[in-house]
Motif scaffolding. Structure first.
Motif, PDB file in Angstrom:
ATOM      1  N   TRP A  90      23.552 -47.460   9.399  1.00  0.00           N
ATOM      2  CA  TRP A  90      23.992 -46.072   9.381  1.00  0.00           C
ATOM      3  C   TRP A  90      25.306 -45.889   8.634  1.00  0.00           C
ATOM      4  O   TRP A  90      25.603 -44.791   8.143  1.00  0.00           O
ATOM      5  CB  TRP A  90      24.132 -45.550  10.810  1.00  0.00           C
ATOM      6  CG  TRP A  90      25.141 -46.309  11.634  1.00  0.00           C
ATOM      7  CD1 TRP A  90      24.919 -47.376  12.440  1.00  0.00           C
ATOM      8  CD2 TRP A  90      26.548 -46.029  11.689  1.00  0.00           C
ATOM      9  NE1 TRP A  90      26.095 -47.803  13.009  1.00  0.00           N
ATOM     10  CE2 TRP A  90      27.113 -46.982  12.572  1.00  0.00           C
ATOM     11  CE3 TRP A  90      27.387 -45.081  11.109  1.00  0.00           C
ATOM     12  CZ2 TRP A  90      28.466 -47.026  12.861  1.00  0.00           C
ATOM     13  CZ3 TRP A  90      28.742 -45.111  11.402  1.00  0.00           C
ATOM     14  CH2 TRP A  90      29.261 -46.070  12.273  1.00  0.00           C
ATOM     15  N   LEU A  93      25.071 -44.277   5.155  1.00  0.00           N
ATOM     16  CA  LEU A  93      24.540 -42.928   4.953  1.00  0.00           C
ATOM     17  C   LEU A  93      25.414 -42.054   4.051  1.00  0.00           C
ATOM     18  O   LEU A  93      24.883 -41.356   3.171  1.00  0.00           O
ATOM     19  CB  LEU A  93      24.326 -42.252   6.313  1.00  0.00           C
ATOM     20  CG  LEU A  93      23.182 -42.833   7.161  1.00  0.00           C
ATOM     21  CD1 LEU A  93      23.099 -42.118   8.508  1.00  0.00           C
ATOM     22  CD2 LEU A  93      21.858 -42.714   6.412  1.00  0.00           C
ATOM     23  N   PRO A  94      26.745 -42.027   4.207  1.00  0.00           N
ATOM     24  CA  PRO A  94      27.544 -41.205   3.284  1.00  0.00           C
ATOM     25  C   PRO A  94      27.405 -41.632   1.824  1.00  0.00           C
ATOM     26  O   PRO A  94      27.258 -40.776   0.941  1.00  0.00           O
ATOM     27  CB  PRO A  94      28.978 -41.400   3.795  1.00  0.00           C
ATOM     28  CG  PRO A  94      28.824 -41.764   5.238  1.00  0.00           C
ATOM     29  CD  PRO A  94      27.571 -42.582   5.296  1.00  0.00           C
ATOM     30  N   ALA A  96      24.870 -43.224   0.520  1.00  0.00           N
ATOM     31  CA  ALA A  96      23.509 -42.897   0.095  1.00  0.00           C
ATOM     32  C   ALA A  96      23.386 -41.414  -0.240  1.00  0.00           C
ATOM     33  O   ALA A  96      22.691 -41.027  -1.190  1.00  0.00           O
ATOM     34  CB  ALA A  96      22.510 -43.283   1.182  1.00  0.00           C
ATOM     35  N   ALA A  97      24.075 -40.571   0.524  1.00  0.00           N
ATOM     36  CA  ALA A  97      24.041 -39.133   0.244  1.00  0.00           C
ATOM     37  C   ALA A  97      24.710 -38.821  -1.090  1.00  0.00           C
ATOM     38  O   ALA A  97      24.206 -38.004  -1.879  1.00  0.00           O
ATOM     39  CB  ALA A  97      24.730 -38.371   1.378  1.00  0.00           C
ATOM     40  N   VAL A  98      25.853 -39.452  -1.348  1.00  0.00           N
ATOM     41  CA  VAL A  98      26.524 -39.255  -2.635  1.00  0.00           C
ATOM     42  C   VAL A  98      25.615 -39.704  -3.781  1.00  0.00           C
ATOM     43  O   VAL A  98      25.495 -39.023  -4.807  1.00  0.00           O
ATOM     44  CB  VAL A  98      27.854 -40.028  -2.672  1.00  0.00           C
ATOM     45  CG1 VAL A  98      28.449 -40.032  -4.078  1.00  0.00           C
ATOM     46  CG2 VAL A  98      28.848 -39.435  -1.683  1.00  0.00           C
ATOM     47  N   ALA A 100      22.302 -39.864  -3.812  1.00  0.00           N
ATOM     48  CA  ALA A 100      21.160 -38.961  -3.963  1.00  0.00           C
ATOM     49  C   ALA A 100      21.550 -37.694  -4.717  1.00  0.00           C
ATOM     50  O   ALA A 100      20.836 -37.241  -5.629  1.00  0.00           O
ATOM     51  CB  ALA A 100      20.583 -38.608  -2.594  1.00  0.00           C
ATOM     52  N   VAL A 101      22.688 -37.116  -4.345  1.00  0.00           N
ATOM     53  CA  VAL A 101      23.149 -35.897  -5.031  1.00  0.00           C
ATOM     54  C   VAL A 101      23.488 -36.202  -6.485  1.00  0.00           C
ATOM     55  O   VAL A 101      23.158 -35.414  -7.390  1.00  0.00           O
ATOM     56  CB  VAL A 101      24.366 -35.306  -4.289  1.00  0.00           C
ATOM     57  CG1 VAL A 101      24.964 -34.148  -5.090  1.00  0.00           C
ATOM     58  CG2 VAL A 101      23.963 -34.845  -2.901  1.00  0.00           C
ATOM     59  N   TRP A 129      32.105 -41.979  -5.826  1.00  0.00           N
ATOM     60  CA  TRP A 129      31.094 -43.015  -5.623  1.00  0.00           C
ATOM     61  C   TRP A 129      31.745 -44.329  -5.192  1.00  0.00           C
ATOM     62  O   TRP A 129      31.296 -44.985  -4.249  1.00  0.00           O
ATOM     63  CB  TRP A 129      30.298 -43.166  -6.902  1.00  0.00           C
ATOM     64  CG  TRP A 129      29.303 -44.272  -6.976  1.00  0.00           C
ATOM     65  CD1 TRP A 129      29.216 -45.231  -7.959  1.00  0.00           C
ATOM     66  CD2 TRP A 129      28.191 -44.537  -6.095  1.00  0.00           C
ATOM     67  NE1 TRP A 129      28.151 -46.077  -7.728  1.00  0.00           N
ATOM     68  CE2 TRP A 129      27.512 -45.666  -6.602  1.00  0.00           C
ATOM     69  CE3 TRP A 129      27.728 -43.938  -4.932  1.00  0.00           C
ATOM     70  CZ2 TRP A 129      26.386 -46.202  -5.977  1.00  0.00           C
ATOM     71  CZ3 TRP A 129      26.607 -44.477  -4.308  1.00  0.00           C
ATOM     72  CH2 TRP A 129      25.950 -45.589  -4.827  1.00  0.00           C
ATOM     73  N   ALA A 132      33.075 -43.848  -1.629  1.00  0.00           N
ATOM     74  CA  ALA A 132      31.992 -43.766  -0.647  1.00  0.00           C
ATOM     75  C   ALA A 132      31.411 -45.140  -0.345  1.00  0.00           C
ATOM     76  O   ALA A 132      31.091 -45.459   0.813  1.00  0.00           O
ATOM     77  CB  ALA A 132      30.898 -42.827  -1.155  1.00  0.00           C
TER      78      ALA A 132
END
Length: 497
Positions: A90, A93-94, A96-98, A100-101, A129, A132
């Motif tokens: 987990w 997750l941050p 991975a979100a960066v 994906a965007v 990036w 993160a």
């Protein structure tokens, strides 16, 4: 009626390899259309290269695991990396979100934004990036590596009372300094001392310097590509430069600052050869020379990186006054440090002596790391570069005549790359990539680097990543593969840097 821009195909005999034929636009507005779809032979070569990339990395870790299990590699917990294995879930997750965007938005942003705005956006996303990824290790992940007793900041008190005396006796007293100071020339410590004297001391400001400068290399490399090739090529490379796996070690190692110094020195040299302002050309060349002249005084392992600015000179054929200004800049830092009492060759000798008597990299197997270091380089550059690399190398092999004739240089009247980019659209990328690879070969086969190259390769890997501009755009699949590579390494590997 709206007149559509005409398209014309560039034949492979003009320096473009078969299967990588470029499509050139006569419309002067910048386009983000890539260099064309690869043919069957190119796709087959790319797939083979990706298979070799994956097999090489797997083999390096498998052999490293066997060697450690057999007691042959006690110095590295996870050879060929100087790191430990772990598993994050987990916490990723941050990042991975960066990712994906960024994968979804970067190609469109790079295509639609004005050039200066696109560069600033790329810089910001690259820094985000890197942060993160590092933040997955906790709130203090950006500063904790810099506080280690082996790092530069731990040795700063030895310099603070009298930096000139410290510089003059640097080689003689090298054995009493921290590990990172012993392994490098004195300039990194002087940079941190200047930062401290400016009221920006401590690990926090050092992290700002490293992340800010290291991520800014995205701009420098893009500017270089725009000067040597075209804005279209530069825009194609930007998303891959932003999401490149070296971001794992941009936050926070001093090698990020080394990357920025070399990249901006090369970019200023490229700008000096592309501008029409004679005074501006000389100023850019001189400041580029100052940065490039600092490289051997930041790290002894940066000497082969001169192959990259040399490639710029070969491609652009600068005017003699520009070369004179470049030479004046190149000698500035060596002259200052030599006048201060530091003789570079004495530093090399002293560092080599401490290297031989210390435990660690001197005990590592040359035979293993000669190939394992390149597996780490593959990990840093990612699968997208592995797929594009055969095309870049094929272009380089097919285009020596263009280099000798100077047809890859800018036009003498306008300084524009339009004609040369039409004739040899992939040649600038190929030559820069080839130069960076040549530097890594020289460093690896000399035995100077044996392990810990995940950070040492950063200034070189950044110049190999532009090979991704050969992909048909927007190439989101390959961009996602690059981000996934970085996420996987961060989730499975705990690095001290």
């Amino acid at each position: 009626m709206v007149r559509r821009p005409a398209l014309r195909n560039v034949p492979s005999s003009a320096g473009t390899p078969s299967g990588w034929a470029a499509v050139t636009l006569t419309d002067p507005r910048p386009r983000h259309t890539g260099t064309g779809p690869p043919g069957p032979r190119a796709r087959r070569a790319g797939r083979i290269a990706v298979a070799v990339w994956a097999a090489g990395i797997a083999a390096a870790f498998a052999v490293g695991w066997w060697r450690r299990r057999a007691g042959l590699a006690p110095e590295d917990p996870l050879p060929p990396l100087f790191a430990h294995a772990r598993l994050l879930t987990w916490q990723m997750l941050p990042a991975a979100a960066v990712a994906a965007v960024a994968v979804a938005a970067l190609p469109a942003l790079t295509r639609r934004l004005r050039w200066p705005t696109a560069l600033l956006a790329a810089w910001a996303i690259a820094a985000l990036w890197a942060v993160a990824l590092a933040a997955a290790d906790g709130a203090d992940a950006l500063t904790q590596p810099l506080k280690a007793p082996t790092e530069y900041l731990a040795g700063l008190p030895q310099l603070s009372p009298d930096p000139l005396a410290w510089l003059a006796t640097f080689s003689d007293r090298l054995g009493g300094y921290t590990t990172q100071v012993r392994g490098h020339p004195p300039l990194p410590m002087l940079v941190l001392w200047l930062l401290h004297e400016a009221g920006l001391g401590g690990a926090g400001w050092a992290a700002v310097l490293l992340i800010g400068s290291g991520s800014s290399a995205v701009i420098a490399i893009a500017v270089t590509l725009r000067c040597l090739a075209s804005e279209r090529v530069a825009r194609a490379a930007v998303p891959f430069l932003v999401l490149a796996p070296p971001a794992l070690w941009i936050a926070t190692t001093m090698d990020a600052f080394f990357l920025a110094t070399g990249a901006w020195g090369t970019a200023l040299l490229a700008v000096a050869t592309a501008r029409s302002n004679r005074y501006g050309d000389l100023v850019a060349a001189m400041f580029g020379g100052i940065l490039l002249g600092a490289l051997p005084y930041l790290s002894y392992g940066l000497l082969p990186l001169y192959a990259v600015p040399l490639a710029v000179v070969v491609l652009s054929r600068p005017r003699p006054p520009v070369l004179v200004a470049l030479a004046c800049g190149l000698v500035a830092v060596p002259a200052l440090l030599t006048a201060g009492g530091f003789w570079w060759w004495d530093g090399v000798r002293a560092t080599h002596e401490t290297y031989l008597i210390s435990r660690g990299s001197a005990q590592r197997s040359f035979a293993y790391y000669a190939f394992a270091d390149f597996a780490v380089l593959g990990l840093l550059t990612g699968p997208a570069i592995a797929y594009a690399l055969p095309g870049a190398l094929h272009t380089l092999r097919r285009s020596p005549r263009a280099l000798l004739s100077g047809s890859g240089a800018p036009g003498p009247s306008t300084g524009s790359k339009i004609d040369s980019a039409a004739a040899h659209p992939n040649l600038p990328i190929a030559l820069l990539v080839g130069a960076a690879l040549l530097g890594t070969f020289a460093l690896d086969l000399s035995g100077v680097t044996k392990g810990e190259v995940e950070r040492i390769w950063i200034p070189y890997a950044a110049w190999i990543i532009p090979a991704a501009a050969l992909h048909r755009l927007p190439a989101r699949g390959w961009l996602a593969a690059q981000a996934l590579t970085a996420l996987t390494v961060q989730a499975l590997v705990l690095s001290p840097w």
